[in-house]
Design a protein around this motif. Structure first.
Motif, PDB file in Angstrom:
ATOM      1  N   ALA A 105      23.547  64.467 -52.895  1.00 51.08           N
ATOM      2  CA  ALA A 105      23.902  63.502 -53.939  1.00 51.08           C
ATOM      3  C   ALA A 105      25.358  63.723 -54.351  1.00 51.08           C
ATOM      4  O   ALA A 105      25.951  64.761 -54.058  1.00 51.08           O
ATOM      5  CB  ALA A 105      22.971  63.678 -55.134  1.00 51.08           C
ATOM      6  N   THR A 154      23.874  68.034 -55.316  1.00 50.02           N
ATOM      7  CA  THR A 154      22.479  68.443 -55.167  1.00 50.02           C
ATOM      8  C   THR A 154      21.904  67.974 -53.834  1.00 50.02           C
ATOM      9  O   THR A 154      22.067  66.811 -53.462  1.00 50.02           O
ATOM     10  CB  THR A 154      21.625  67.857 -56.316  1.00 50.02           C
ATOM     11  OG1 THR A 154      22.166  68.283 -57.553  1.00 50.02           O
ATOM     12  CG2 THR A 154      20.173  68.291 -56.213  1.00 50.02           C
ATOM     13  N   HIS A 155      21.233  68.883 -53.134  1.00 47.43           N
ATOM     14  CA  HIS A 155      20.541  68.539 -51.890  1.00 47.43           C
ATOM     15  C   HIS A 155      19.355  67.633 -52.239  1.00 47.43           C
ATOM     16  O   HIS A 155      18.534  67.982 -53.083  1.00 47.43           O
ATOM     17  CB  HIS A 155      20.035  69.831 -51.218  1.00 47.43           C
ATOM     18  CG  HIS A 155      19.135  69.590 -50.059  1.00 47.43           C
ATOM     19  ND1 HIS A 155      19.612  69.423 -48.777  1.00 47.43           N
ATOM     20  CD2 HIS A 155      17.783  69.493 -49.974  1.00 47.43           C
ATOM     21  CE1 HIS A 155      18.586  69.237 -47.963  1.00 47.43           C
ATOM     22  NE2 HIS A 155      17.474  69.267 -48.670  1.00 47.43           N
ATOM     23  N   VAL A 156      19.281  66.457 -51.596  1.00 49.37           N
ATOM     24  CA  VAL A 156      18.174  65.538 -51.878  1.00 49.37           C
ATOM     25  C   VAL A 156      17.296  65.266 -50.660  1.00 49.37           C
ATOM     26  O   VAL A 156      16.282  64.580 -50.790  1.00 49.37           O
ATOM     27  CB  VAL A 156      18.666  64.197 -52.488  1.00 49.37           C
ATOM     28  CG1 VAL A 156      19.259  64.415 -53.854  1.00 49.37           C
ATOM     29  CG2 VAL A 156      19.640  63.489 -51.571  1.00 49.37           C
ATOM     30  N   ALA A 202      12.743  68.992 -50.856  1.00 51.12           N
ATOM     31  CA  ALA A 202      13.154  68.013 -51.869  1.00 51.12           C
ATOM     32  C   ALA A 202      12.306  66.748 -51.831  1.00 51.12           C
ATOM     33  O   ALA A 202      12.302  65.971 -52.778  1.00 51.12           O
ATOM     34  CB  ALA A 202      14.626  67.659 -51.682  1.00 51.12           C
ATOM     35  N   ASP A 245      24.158  60.174 -58.106  1.00 52.55           N
ATOM     36  CA  ASP A 245      23.752  61.544 -58.419  1.00 52.55           C
ATOM     37  C   ASP A 245      22.256  61.711 -58.135  1.00 52.55           C
ATOM     38  O   ASP A 245      21.551  60.731 -57.878  1.00 52.55           O
ATOM     39  CB  ASP A 245      24.144  61.954 -59.846  1.00 52.55           C
ATOM     40  CG  ASP A 245      23.339  61.269 -60.942  1.00 52.55           C
ATOM     41  OD1 ASP A 245      22.160  60.921 -60.727  1.00 52.55           O
ATOM     42  OD2 ASP A 245      23.887  61.097 -62.045  1.00 52.55           O
ATOM     43  N   HIS A 246      21.771  62.947 -58.175  1.00 51.06           N
ATOM     44  CA  HIS A 246      20.389  63.213 -57.751  1.00 51.06           C
ATOM     45  C   HIS A 246      19.355  62.487 -58.607  1.00 51.06           C
ATOM     46  O   HIS A 246      18.318  62.073 -58.110  1.00 51.06           O
ATOM     47  CB  HIS A 246      20.114  64.719 -57.700  1.00 51.06           C
ATOM     48  CG  HIS A 246      19.986  65.386 -59.023  1.00 51.06           C
ATOM     49  ND1 HIS A 246      21.080  65.708 -59.794  1.00 51.06           N
ATOM     50  CD2 HIS A 246      18.898  65.782 -59.713  1.00 51.06           C
ATOM     51  CE1 HIS A 246      20.676  66.282 -60.910  1.00 51.06           C
ATOM     52  NE2 HIS A 246      19.356  66.330 -60.890  1.00 51.06           N
ATOM     53  N   LYS A 247      19.632  62.279 -59.879  1.00 53.02           N
ATOM     54  CA  LYS A 247      18.672  61.566 -60.738  1.00 53.02           C
ATOM     55  C   LYS A 247      18.576  60.102 -60.327  1.00 53.02           C
ATOM     56  O   LYS A 247      17.479  59.534 -60.262  1.00 53.02           O
ATOM     57  CB  LYS A 247      19.079  61.691 -62.203  1.00 53.02           C
ATOM     58  CG  LYS A 247      18.899  63.097 -62.741  1.00 53.02           C
ATOM     59  CD  LYS A 247      19.323  63.194 -64.187  1.00 53.02           C
ATOM     60  CE  LYS A 247      19.201  64.643 -64.663  1.00 53.02           C
ATOM     61  NZ  LYS A 247      19.681  64.795 -66.034  1.00 53.02           N
ATOM     62  N   VAL A 266      19.273  58.927 -57.337  1.00 61.04           N
ATOM     63  CA  VAL A 266      18.661  58.899 -56.004  1.00 61.04           C
ATOM     64  C   VAL A 266      17.143  58.968 -56.125  1.00 61.04           C
ATOM     65  O   VAL A 266      16.420  58.136 -55.566  1.00 61.04           O
ATOM     66  CB  VAL A 266      19.180  60.054 -55.121  1.00 61.04           C
ATOM     67  CG1 VAL A 266      18.383  60.151 -53.827  1.00 61.04           C
ATOM     68  CG2 VAL A 266      20.663  59.874 -54.824  1.00 61.04           C
ATOM     69  N   MET A 267      16.649  59.933 -56.870  1.00 62.63           N
ATOM     70  CA  MET A 267      15.198  60.120 -56.971  1.00 62.63           C
ATOM     71  C   MET A 267      14.521  58.978 -57.733  1.00 62.63           C
ATOM     72  O   MET A 267      13.371  58.659 -57.465  1.00 62.63           O
ATOM     73  CB  MET A 267      14.896  61.473 -57.588  1.00 62.63           C
ATOM     74  CG  MET A 267      15.281  62.597 -56.662  1.00 62.63           C
ATOM     75  SD  MET A 267      15.022  64.222 -57.389  1.00 62.63           S
ATOM     76  CE  MET A 267      15.570  65.258 -56.042  1.00 62.63           C
TER      77      MET A 267
END
Length: 77
Positions: free
Chosen positions: A15, A19-21, A40, A66-68, A70-71
């Motif tokens: 991300a 952060t690894h996603v 992940a 960012d990771h948030k 993405v998820m």
């Protein structure tokens, strides 16, 4: 947009915050399918739109989210 031929199987997906996603399983049309075996992923395949890809360097795909984000936005298979 990045050339999807640059994205290789088993590349790490990061991300924008570092952060690894996930890990690339393969390209499916205009989406990246992530492996379900990556920690992940929670044991499920997820899809990310190619439009989220910021850059590809070797075996690392960096996203523009960012990771948030993405998820919250990835699609489950």
């Amino acid at each position: 947009m990045v050339d999807k031929s640059q994205i290789k199987e088993h590349s790490e997906v990061i991300a924008s915050c570092g952060t690894h996603v996930g890990t690339v399983d393969h390209i499916d049309g205009e989406r990246i399918k992530l492996t379900r075996s990556d920690s992940a992923s929670g044991g499920k395949h997820h899809y990310l739109p190619l439009s989220w890809v910021d850059k590809v360097e070797g075996n690392k795909v960096t996203l523009s989210k960012d990771h948030k984000e993405v998820m919250a936005g990835w699609q489950e298979a």
